[in-house]
Design a protein around this motif. Structure first.
Motif, PDB file in Angstrom:
ATOM      1  N   GLU A  42      31.897  29.724   5.919  1.00 12.83           N
ATOM      2  CA  GLU A  42      32.603  29.020   6.992  1.00 12.83           C
ATOM      3  C   GLU A  42      31.639  28.863   8.158  1.00 12.83           C
ATOM      4  O   GLU A  42      30.951  29.811   8.531  1.00 12.83           O
ATOM      5  N   HIS A  43      31.616  27.696   8.723  1.00 12.18           N
ATOM      6  CA  HIS A  43      30.721  27.446   9.854  1.00 12.18           C
ATOM      7  C   HIS A  43      31.540  27.245  11.113  1.00 12.18           C
ATOM      8  O   HIS A  43      32.663  26.738  11.067  1.00 12.18           O
ATOM      9  N   GLU A  44      30.957  27.623  12.210  1.00  9.30           N
ATOM     10  CA  GLU A  44      31.647  27.427  13.479  1.00  9.30           C
ATOM     11  C   GLU A  44      31.675  25.949  13.830  1.00  9.30           C
ATOM     12  O   GLU A  44      30.845  25.173  13.345  1.00  9.30           O
ATOM     13  N   PRO A  45      32.618  25.530  14.657  1.00 10.99           N
ATOM     14  CA  PRO A  45      32.676  24.120  15.057  1.00 10.99           C
ATOM     15  C   PRO A  45      31.367  23.699  15.722  1.00 10.99           C
ATOM     16  O   PRO A  45      30.715  24.482  16.414  1.00 10.99           O
ATOM     17  N   VAL A  46      31.013  22.450  15.522  1.00  7.06           N
ATOM     18  CA  VAL A  46      29.771  21.910  16.078  1.00  7.06           C
ATOM     19  C   VAL A  46      29.899  21.824  17.602  1.00  7.06           C
ATOM     20  O   VAL A  46      30.904  21.344  18.124  1.00  7.06           O
ATOM     21  N   THR A  47      28.886  22.294  18.274  1.00  7.80           N
ATOM     22  CA  THR A  47      28.819  22.171  19.730  1.00  7.80           C
ATOM     23  C   THR A  47      27.895  21.014  20.052  1.00  7.80           C
ATOM     24  O   THR A  47      26.731  21.022  19.648  1.00  7.80           O
ATOM     25  N   MET A  48      28.414  20.024  20.741  1.00 12.61           N
ATOM     26  CA  MET A  48      27.619  18.861  21.122  1.00 12.61           C
ATOM     27  C   MET A  48      27.056  19.123  22.531  1.00 12.61           C
ATOM     28  O   MET A  48      27.801  19.454  23.443  1.00 12.61           O
ATOM     29  N   THR A  49      25.758  18.978  22.669  1.00 10.88           N
ATOM     30  CA  THR A  49      25.107  19.205  23.952  1.00 10.88           C
ATOM     31  C   THR A  49      24.552  17.891  24.484  1.00 10.88           C
ATOM     32  O   THR A  49      23.910  17.145  23.753  1.00 10.88           O
ATOM     33  N   ASN A  50      24.812  17.631  25.737  1.00  3.71           N
ATOM     34  CA  ASN A  50      24.256  16.464  26.396  1.00  3.71           C
ATOM     35  C   ASN A  50      23.209  16.967  27.384  1.00  3.71           C
ATOM     36  O   ASN A  50      23.512  17.783  28.254  1.00  3.71           O
ATOM     37  N   PHE A  51      21.986  16.525  27.230  1.00  7.74           N
ATOM     38  CA  PHE A  51      20.900  17.037  28.057  1.00  7.74           C
ATOM     39  C   PHE A  51      20.776  16.296  29.393  1.00  7.74           C
ATOM     40  O   PHE A  51      19.858  16.520  30.136  1.00  7.74           O
ATOM     41  N   ILE A  52      21.730  15.442  29.682  1.00  4.05           N
ATOM     42  CA  ILE A  52      21.725  14.718  30.959  1.00  4.05           C
ATOM     43  C   ILE A  52      22.663  15.439  31.910  1.00  4.05           C
ATOM     44  O   ILE A  52      23.834  15.614  31.639  1.00  4.05           O
ATOM     45  N   ASP A  53      22.159  15.857  33.059  1.00  4.30           N
ATOM     46  CA  ASP A  53      23.003  16.550  34.043  1.00  4.30           C
ATOM     47  C   ASP A  53      23.539  15.592  35.068  1.00  4.30           C
ATOM     48  O   ASP A  53      23.005  14.665  35.484  1.00  4.30           O
TER      49      ASP A  53
END
Length: 155
Positions: A144-155
């Protein structure tokens, strides 16, 4: 993504529906300008992005096969494998990159190394499918894998 399928109801959704009943996927393409064909990449773009919600590809075996006259095979092969790697699939290898060379089918039949690579790939795929089934019967399930975390590198 919200629907778990492509909004265009065509062969992509048909293929996605069949993935639940298969253990692996082999995608082949001729090489055009050092890449897979536009039809293949469009199909995989839609398949991998529309199937993300229900994880239809996750845990499946995958292999890419390319055919070219001379050059560009490794770039096309690499691009196809990226679809599999980003979909949490297991990429099946062979003794060399899964490529054959030739301008015509008769030319390809003379590519003894390429044909041997394809036979080795087929044996590896079949063996791994059997291993996965044996593991499943022994109570070993896909992690089982954890839910995907989407990262946006724009602040």
């Amino acid at each position: 993504m919200k629907l778990g399928r492509c909004v265009f109801n065509d062969i992509v959704n048909e293929a996605a529906a069949k993935l639940a009943d298969c253990g692996g996927l082999i995608v082949g393409s001729p090489v055009y300008y050092a890449g897979p064909t536009g039809i293949v990449t469009s199909f995989l773009d839609r398949l991998t992005f529309s199937c993300t919600k229900d994880k239809a590809l996750q845990g499946k075996l995958a292999a890419a096969v390319v055919s070219c006259r001379r050059g560009g095979a490794t770039a096309a092969f690499d691009r196809l494998n990226k679809y599999f790697q980003m979909s949490n699939m297991t990429v099946v290898g062979s003794q060399y990159w899964n490529q054959v060379h030739g301008f015509t089918p008769d030319d390809v039949r003379k590519d003894l190394e390429g044909l041997q690579t394809m036979r080795t790939l087929a044996r590896n795929m079949a063996w791994l499918l059997k291993c996965i089934e044996a593991g499943r019967q022994a109570g070993i399930e896909f992690p089982e894998h954890e839910p995907v975390t989407m990262t946006n590198f724009i602040d």
